[in-house]
Design a protein around this motif. Sequence first.
Motif, mmCIF file in Angstrom:
data_model
loop_
_atom_site.group_PDB
_atom_site.id
_atom_site.type_symbol
_atom_site.label_atom_id
_atom_site.label_comp_id
_atom_site.label_asym_id
_atom_site.label_seq_id
_atom_site.Cartn_x
_atom_site.Cartn_y
_atom_site.Cartn_z
ATOM 1 N N UNK A 21 0.858 -1.181 0.000
ATOM 2 C CA UNK A 21 0.000 0.000 0.000
ATOM 3 C C UNK A 21 0.894 1.232 0.000
ATOM 4 N N UNK A 22 0.523 2.210 -0.841
ATOM 5 C CA UNK A 22 1.313 3.437 -1.002
ATOM 6 C C UNK A 22 0.424 4.653 -0.771
ATOM 7 N N UNK A 23 1.019 5.699 -0.259
ATOM 8 C CA UNK A 23 0.282 6.930 -0.004
ATOM 9 C C UNK A 23 -0.050 7.627 -1.322
ATOM 10 N N UNK A 24 -1.307 8.079 -1.451
ATOM 11 C CA UNK A 24 -1.731 8.812 -2.636
ATOM 12 C C UNK A 24 -2.121 7.895 -3.775
ATOM 13 N N UNK A 25 -2.627 8.502 -4.832
ATOM 14 C CA UNK A 25 -2.980 7.756 -6.036
ATOM 15 C C UNK A 25 -1.849 7.903 -7.042
ATOM 16 N N UNK A 26 -1.061 6.852 -7.193
ATOM 17 C CA UNK A 26 0.104 6.899 -8.072
ATOM 18 C C UNK A 26 -0.018 5.816 -9.137
ATOM 19 N N UNK A 27 0.715 5.997 -10.224
ATOM 20 C CA UNK A 27 0.651 5.057 -11.344
ATOM 21 C C UNK A 27 2.031 4.596 -11.791
ATOM 22 N N UNK A 28 3.068 5.071 -11.138
ATOM 23 C CA UNK A 28 4.421 4.691 -11.541
ATOM 24 C C UNK A 28 5.369 4.921 -10.363
ATOM 25 N N UNK A 29 6.567 4.421 -10.521
ATOM 26 C CA UNK A 29 7.583 4.635 -9.505
ATOM 27 C C UNK A 29 7.365 3.838 -8.233
ATOM 28 N N UNK A 30 6.656 2.712 -8.330
ATOM 29 C CA UNK A 30 6.354 1.938 -7.125
ATOM 30 C C UNK A 30 7.614 1.395 -6.460
ATOM 31 N N UNK A 31 8.558 0.985 -7.267
ATOM 32 C CA UNK A 31 9.760 0.368 -6.698
ATOM 33 C C UNK A 31 10.706 1.415 -6.105
ATOM 34 N N UNK A 32 10.478 2.687 -6.454
ATOM 35 C CA UNK A 32 11.307 3.751 -5.904
ATOM 36 C C UNK A 32 10.693 4.374 -4.652
ATOM 37 N N UNK A 33 9.378 4.164 -4.482
ATOM 38 C CA UNK A 33 8.701 4.771 -3.332
ATOM 39 C C UNK A 33 8.501 3.727 -2.228
ATOM 40 N N UNK A 34 9.026 3.941 -1.049
ATOM 41 C CA UNK A 34 8.827 2.975 0.039
ATOM 42 C C UNK A 34 7.342 2.832 0.358
ATOM 43 N N UNK A 35 6.850 1.584 0.452
ATOM 44 C CA UNK A 35 5.432 1.391 0.777
ATOM 45 C C UNK A 35 5.146 1.668 2.237
ATOM 46 N N UNK A 36 3.888 1.928 2.533
ATOM 47 C CA UNK A 36 3.460 2.094 3.918
ATOM 48 C C UNK A 36 3.453 0.755 4.646
ATOM 49 N N UNK A 37 3.110 -0.312 3.910
ATOM 50 C CA UNK A 37 3.104 -1.678 4.464
ATOM 51 C C UNK A 37 3.003 -2.636 3.290
ATOM 52 N N UNK A 38 3.360 -3.874 3.505
ATOM 53 C CA UNK A 38 3.290 -4.859 2.432
ATOM 54 C C UNK A 38 3.099 -6.253 2.996
ATOM 55 N N UNK A 39 2.664 -7.172 2.143
ATOM 56 C CA UNK A 39 2.488 -8.574 2.513
ATOM 57 C C UNK A 39 2.902 -9.438 1.338
ATOM 58 N N UNK A 40 3.568 -10.544 1.616
ATOM 59 C CA UNK A 40 4.009 -11.476 0.587
ATOM 60 C C UNK A 40 3.085 -12.684 0.589
ATOM 61 N N UNK A 41 2.552 -13.034 -0.592
ATOM 62 C CA UNK A 41 1.643 -14.174 -0.676
ATOM 63 C C UNK A 41 2.203 -15.225 -1.626
ATOM 64 N N UNK A 42 1.750 -16.454 -1.427
ATOM 65 C CA UNK A 42 2.152 -17.582 -2.259
ATOM 66 C C UNK A 42 0.946 -18.090 -3.038
ATOM 67 N N UNK A 43 1.131 -18.247 -4.344
ATOM 68 C CA UNK A 43 0.084 -18.777 -5.216
ATOM 69 C C UNK A 43 0.605 -20.074 -5.837
ATOM 70 N N UNK A 44 -0.055 -21.172 -5.529
ATOM 71 C CA UNK A 44 0.412 -22.500 -5.907
ATOM 72 C C UNK A 44 -0.434 -23.110 -7.015
ATOM 73 N N UNK A 45 0.222 -23.831 -7.922
ATOM 74 C CA UNK A 45 -0.480 -24.640 -8.914
ATOM 75 C C UNK A 45 -0.611 -26.093 -8.460
ATOM 76 N N UNK A 46 0.119 -26.475 -7.426
ATOM 77 C CA UNK A 46 0.105 -27.854 -6.967
ATOM 78 C C UNK A 46 -0.208 -27.898 -5.478
ATOM 79 N N UNK A 47 -1.308 -28.579 -5.132
ATOM 80 C CA UNK A 47 -1.731 -28.665 -3.739
ATOM 81 C C UNK A 47 -0.831 -29.626 -2.961
#
Length: 436
Positions: free
Chosen positions: A122-148
Amino acid sequence: MISRQLSTMSGTVPPIVSVVPSRALVDEKIKVLVENLPPGSPVTLHSLHHSEDRDYWEAYGHYVSDHRGTVSVAKDLSFGGTYTGKEAMGLLWSMHPVPGSRKGLRLRKRDVCSPMLVNISVHSGHIAEGFRQQPPLASALIERWYMAPGVQRISIKETGVRGTLFIPPGPGPFPGLLDLWGGGGGLLEYRSSLIASHGFASLALEYLSSDDQYPLFSIIEAAFSILKDHPQVIPERVGIFGLSLGSILTIFFTAESAVIKPFCCVCISGSHIYPSGKMLLMCAVTCDGRKLNKVRLDENNHHIWRDVGRAIFHTPSNQVDVGKVNCPMLLVNGLDDQNWPTVESAEDMAEKMNAVGKGHLLTRLEYPDTGHLIEPPFSPHFRATNFIVEATKEKVIMLWGGQTKPHSDAQEDSWRKILAFLQHHLYSSLTPKVKL
């Protein structure tokens, strides 16, 4: 639930991004929630995936926190970004290559034994670019699996057959599916592993081989026999699942083969043209090394093959006699398929099967603004991607068609109905077969 707190907007309690479930199959929905924001704050939710091909894919939506300082992706409106509206899975299905990426990319999982990792921030404001240059307010890492968990992965290499067999967890035996991908070739496992995660033994087959010692038809027949004879497979409950060229071959074998007798079939974006010899549909697009004039280019020089398919399809001698089909068949097609005349073919198949009293075997799903590459749900939409023409080894960008939102809706809806079709026909003891 995995969450990292990185910084605050205002106040003393840092924002939190939570994703439930944080580890799931790729066809499972997730709930993304942001908490501890100031009420009425404009924020941007962003997803980022680093693919096995070392490309970055992203999606984002613009939100405003409610009076409690929360944003729920499933319940709140996205006012802009790569998707708009209430879209619980928009951060996944609207993914596209980040600006500056290579052209014609397609996101496909190669190693199904590892998950797709997606970082949601999540980032402050409505932005459309520069995500990797702007530190996020918070983040979460998720796993998406094709094999159960518990699915077995077995490499198959025998009698010219190269593939991977996936066996569901549990005692078995299970119904089986032979999984045939399209004319791009290669061994693709992600659909088979996902099918096995839903209770069907599935054999992903690499059937396009340069080894003339094993003809195409022999490879597919041998693979079907290997699957049928496996001790964890119910021999009389084996079907075929095809896409594009794989669907063309599925329809042919279902109608014409004395060896392959599938219990049911699923055909995505195929047609009932007759594959002669080691046909490789792609070879039909060239003649003595020259492109046929039926191949068109759009304003972006993307290749459109629909008219090539029409030229082949409208010659009666090139058509498979679908009146010989004797098992339930599900056809899934997009009305904006720019690669092949699949809808016209489905209409002709229905007419011919109705004429011989077999129309009840055919189920058709057709989706508006949907292209050729109908993938498992929440996969990104690929309107045009790189493709190597088999006959000439020429690299082109192929136009597949579709618009992102309706195509993504079609992928979700069709997958649910495909699984229901397979469950009904392969597991039900009440489904009668047509007498030969």
